[in-house]
Design an enzyme around this catalytic site. Structure first.
Site, short mmCIF file in Angstrom:
data_model
loop_
_atom_site.label_atom_id
_atom_site.label_comp_id
_atom_site.label_asym_id
_atom_site.label_seq_id
_atom_site.Cartn_x
_atom_site.Cartn_y
_atom_site.Cartn_z
N ASP A 260 -42.91 -44.28 -9.36
CA ASP A 260 -41.88 -44.22 -8.33
C ASP A 260 -41.88 -42.88 -7.60
O ASP A 260 -41.08 -42.64 -6.71
CB ASP A 260 -40.49 -44.45 -8.96
N SER A 283 -34.50 -46.05 -2.33
CA SER A 283 -35.33 -47.17 -2.82
C SER A 283 -34.47 -48.41 -2.96
O SER A 283 -33.31 -48.34 -3.40
CB SER A 283 -35.96 -46.82 -4.16
N GLN A 334 -43.18 -51.03 -3.46
CA GLN A 334 -41.83 -50.51 -3.36
C GLN A 334 -41.33 -50.67 -1.93
O GLN A 334 -42.05 -50.35 -0.97
CB GLN A 334 -41.75 -49.04 -3.76
#
Length: 350
Positions: A260, A283, A334
């Site tokens: 991430d 996110s 993502q």
């Protein structure tokens, strides 16, 4: 480089409240300049919690998660693991993360029986198709890549003309204390990066379809095993929590943490814009498909693509390759909500 490297095992450590509920031992950290908990912490700890509820011969196959609300770095997080299905070959788990009974994050993990534990005879008798995408390159190619901290200092802190451009984009770049904090984070955080030479160059004119960089977890931060050892046997007998030294599957946890990191921050690179030119970033969701055991302390080569940007929603897809073998170890996607000023306004400030 300073030796005061953050300890990843401590950052991720969980305390069991019951067989399926866990709480963080330490407060979660926020990235430099951010107010919310780092998303990689939530992804990694949710996976770590669920790993402690499945048999030792099961490995994570995929992970799908959603960031529901910003985590508070000044509060502990509780993880509740729910068993959705437990079969002979596959196990489904759902993990919810709470702060004061407020749901902040949710993930689902699919585990499969580890086929690598089968005997050589069993594997040879299998007639399955097998393929792994492979690429080869080296993070030591200093003509193309440099340590992130060194590059940040060279191209921003010590480059007066470039620094003024960043200051016109964001006032926080006028604060040398902030710049030192960012530089120090590159030098002391758990992750070690090798970035392409133009990543901080605001004068880069052309858009890019592909971004490549390298990352690994520093050995000073955490050292993991990649094969079972005597402590693995002790773990099976005692049913204690998994750690980097007693279970190779902890490598999946460290990968979840690094998966991430920096993804959304790279978005400007794909559009010929300067780094850090966004006004807002958060996110929305995060997905990992595990293909091979990721080895935490080995260099990973990342190939990133920005497949879609529209209405402030941006999708980054990334393939991670083990530099030693060249084989793909994981695929990551993502989506984030990232807002930018009008492009004409950004370029006018430069």
């Amino acid at each position: 480089m300073t030796t005061n490297i953050a300890k990843l095992e401590q950052l991720l450590e969980l305390v069991p409240l019951s067989a399926s509920r866990f709480i963080t031992k330490y407060y979660p950290l926020a990235p430099v300049g951010a107010r919310g908990t780092f998303g990689g912490t939530l992804v990694a700890q949710s996976l770590l919690a669920s790993l402690n509820t499945v048999p030792r011969n099961f490995i994570p196959t995929s992970l799908h998660c959603y960031f529901i609300s910003s985590g508070n770095p000044k509060e502990m997080i509780e993880y509740d693991v729910e068993s959705l299905r437990q079969g002979q070959n596959f196990i489904h788990k759902k993990i919810n993360a709470y702060q004061f009974d407020k749901l902040i994050f949710s993930s689902m993990v699919l585990f499969s029986k580890d086929k690598t534990q089968e005997t050589i005879k069993d594997r040879e008798s299998s007639d399955n198709v097998e393929y792994h995408k492979s690429v080869h390159s080296s993070p030591e190619d200093k003509t193309k890549f440099k340590p992130a901290g060194e590059l940040f200092k060279q191209d921003i802190m010590d480059n007066g003309a470039n620094l003024k451009k960043f200051q016109r984009l964001k006032s926080r770049f006028e604060d040398m204390g902030y710049l030192k904090e960012v530089h120090n984070s590159f030098e002391t955080q758990c992750l070690d990066y090798r970035f392409p030479l133009d990543i901080f160059k605001t004068e880069r004119k052309t858009n890019s379809k592909l971004l490549e960089y390298f990352v690994r977890v520093r050995k000073e931060s955490i050292t993991t095993i990649t094969e079972p050892n005597e402590k693995t046997k002790e773990l099976k007998e005692s049913k204690s929590l998994i750690t980097p030294s007693n279970d190779p599957r902890y490598n999946y946890v460290t990968f979840a943490y690094l998966s991430d990191s920096y993804l959304l921050l790279t978005l400007p690179y794909f559009h010929g814009l300067p780094m850090y030119s966004h006004t807002f970033s958060v996110s929305l969701d995060h997905t990992i498909y595990f293909h091979n055991l990721p080895k935490a302390n080995s260099w990973l080569r990342l190939q990133l693509h920005n497949n879609r940007s529209m209405s402030d929603r941006h999708l980054i897809q990334c393939e991670h390759y083990d530099v030693t073998t060249g084989q793909i170890v994981a695929s990551v996607s993502q989506e984030g909500l990232v807002a930018y000023p009008p492009v004409s306004q950004i370029k006018a400030r430069l």
